[in-house]
Design a protein around this motif. Structure first.
Motif, mmCIF file in Angstrom:
data_model
loop_
_atom_site.group_PDB
_atom_site.id
_atom_site.type_symbol
_atom_site.label_atom_id
_atom_site.label_comp_id
_atom_site.label_asym_id
_atom_site.label_seq_id
_atom_site.Cartn_x
_atom_site.Cartn_y
_atom_site.Cartn_z
ATOM 1 N N ASN A 103 0.865 -1.004 0.267
ATOM 2 C CA ASN A 103 -0.137 -0.462 0.160
ATOM 3 C C ASN A 103 0.568 1.078 -0.220
ATOM 4 O OD1 ASN A 103 -2.845 1.165 0.354
ATOM 5 N ND2 ASN A 103 -2.007 1.835 2.432
ATOM 6 N N ASN B 126 -3.126 4.991 -2.381
ATOM 7 C CA ASN B 126 -3.717 6.243 -1.688
ATOM 8 C C ASN B 126 -3.650 7.089 -1.766
ATOM 9 O OD1 ASN B 126 -4.840 3.441 0.587
ATOM 10 N ND2 ASN B 126 -5.112 3.210 -1.129
ATOM 11 N N ILE C 138 -0.888 -0.905 -4.222
ATOM 12 C CA ILE C 138 -2.202 -0.209 -3.930
ATOM 13 C C ILE C 138 -1.751 1.611 -3.785
ATOM 14 C CG2 ILE C 138 -3.972 -0.053 -2.098
ATOM 15 C CD1 ILE C 138 -3.537 -2.970 -1.842
ATOM 16 N N ILE D 220 -4.948 -1.636 -7.672
ATOM 17 C CA ILE D 220 -5.783 -0.090 -6.837
ATOM 18 C C ILE D 220 -5.565 0.592 -6.381
ATOM 19 C CG2 ILE D 220 -7.364 -1.090 -4.789
ATOM 20 C CD1 ILE D 220 -6.111 -3.956 -4.817
ATOM 21 N N THR D 221 -6.734 1.314 -6.208
ATOM 22 C CA THR D 221 -6.659 2.816 -6.242
ATOM 23 C C THR D 221 -7.920 3.198 -5.414
ATOM 24 O OG1 THR D 221 -5.905 5.198 -6.744
ATOM 25 C CG2 THR D 221 -6.684 3.907 -8.151
#
Length: 194
Positions: A88, A157, A155, A186-187
């Motif tokens: 992440n 964020n 990922i 993924i975001t």
């Protein structure tokens, strides 16, 4: 070992940790991408906390690449071979150049490309599908986790004042050549169907 940038990460990876989280900052007027800790000021503006506890993000990528490469070469059963590693990346900068810098760091460590999920899981494919009407993208969240054993799933964020979706919109035709989109699966950003 007292080696900057690797030993704690190597220790937790060897212990079988399957998810790691890094808070990313631009330092020295955007020249250096570092992992550190910071404090959100008023209105979600992030500031790097003044400390010596920072690791160049390039060191993190080298550590990840070497760990995975070594585990694959050893051909010994390991936790990593039976699960993906989720990484992440929390953007803690209000400067949109952090996305370009992050993409450049991934590109400089191109040996990672063999350890990420196949292209149908990457944001670049989703964006192309949205623009062309094709249907090649597969949402990695809806895929059995075992499909990506031994892979690193990145990922991203973003933060409310520096949205990844706006970065993608501002890329325009550069989306085809943007390095960052080749690594992120993924975001939490709001862009088209993401």
């Amino acid at each position: 070992k007292k080696k900057k940038g690797g030993t704690v990460l190597e220790t937790v990876l060897n212990a079988g940790v399957r998810v790691v989280d890094f808070e990313l900052f631009l330092k020295n007027r955007g020249d250096n991408l570092v992992v550190s800790n910071g404090l959100p000021a008023e209105n979600n503006k992030y500031q790097l906390k003044g400390s010596y506890n920072e690791i160049p993000f390039s060191d993190i990528l080298v550590t990840l690449k070497n760990f995975i490469k070594r585990k694959k070469e050893e051909k010994k059963p390991s936790i990593f071979q039976h699960h993906p590693l989720l990484v992440n990346l929390r953007i803690s900068s209000n400067d949109s150049m952090i996305y370009k810098k992050l993409g450049a760091e991934f590109d400089a460590n191109s040996g990672l490309s063999g350890f990420i999920p196949d292209s149908e899981y990457l944001l670049k494919t989703l964006i192309k599908d949205n623009e062309s009407g094709d249907n090649n993208y597969i949402d990695i969240v809806d895929t059995p986790i075992k499909e990506n054993n031994g892979k690193i799933i990145f990922i991203l964020n973003d933060n409310p004042l520096n949205q990844f979706g706006k970065y993608i919109e501002n890329l325009g035709k550069e989306r085809e050549t943007d390095n960052l989109l080749n690594y992120i699966c993924i975001t939490d950003s709001q862009y088209l169907n993401i």
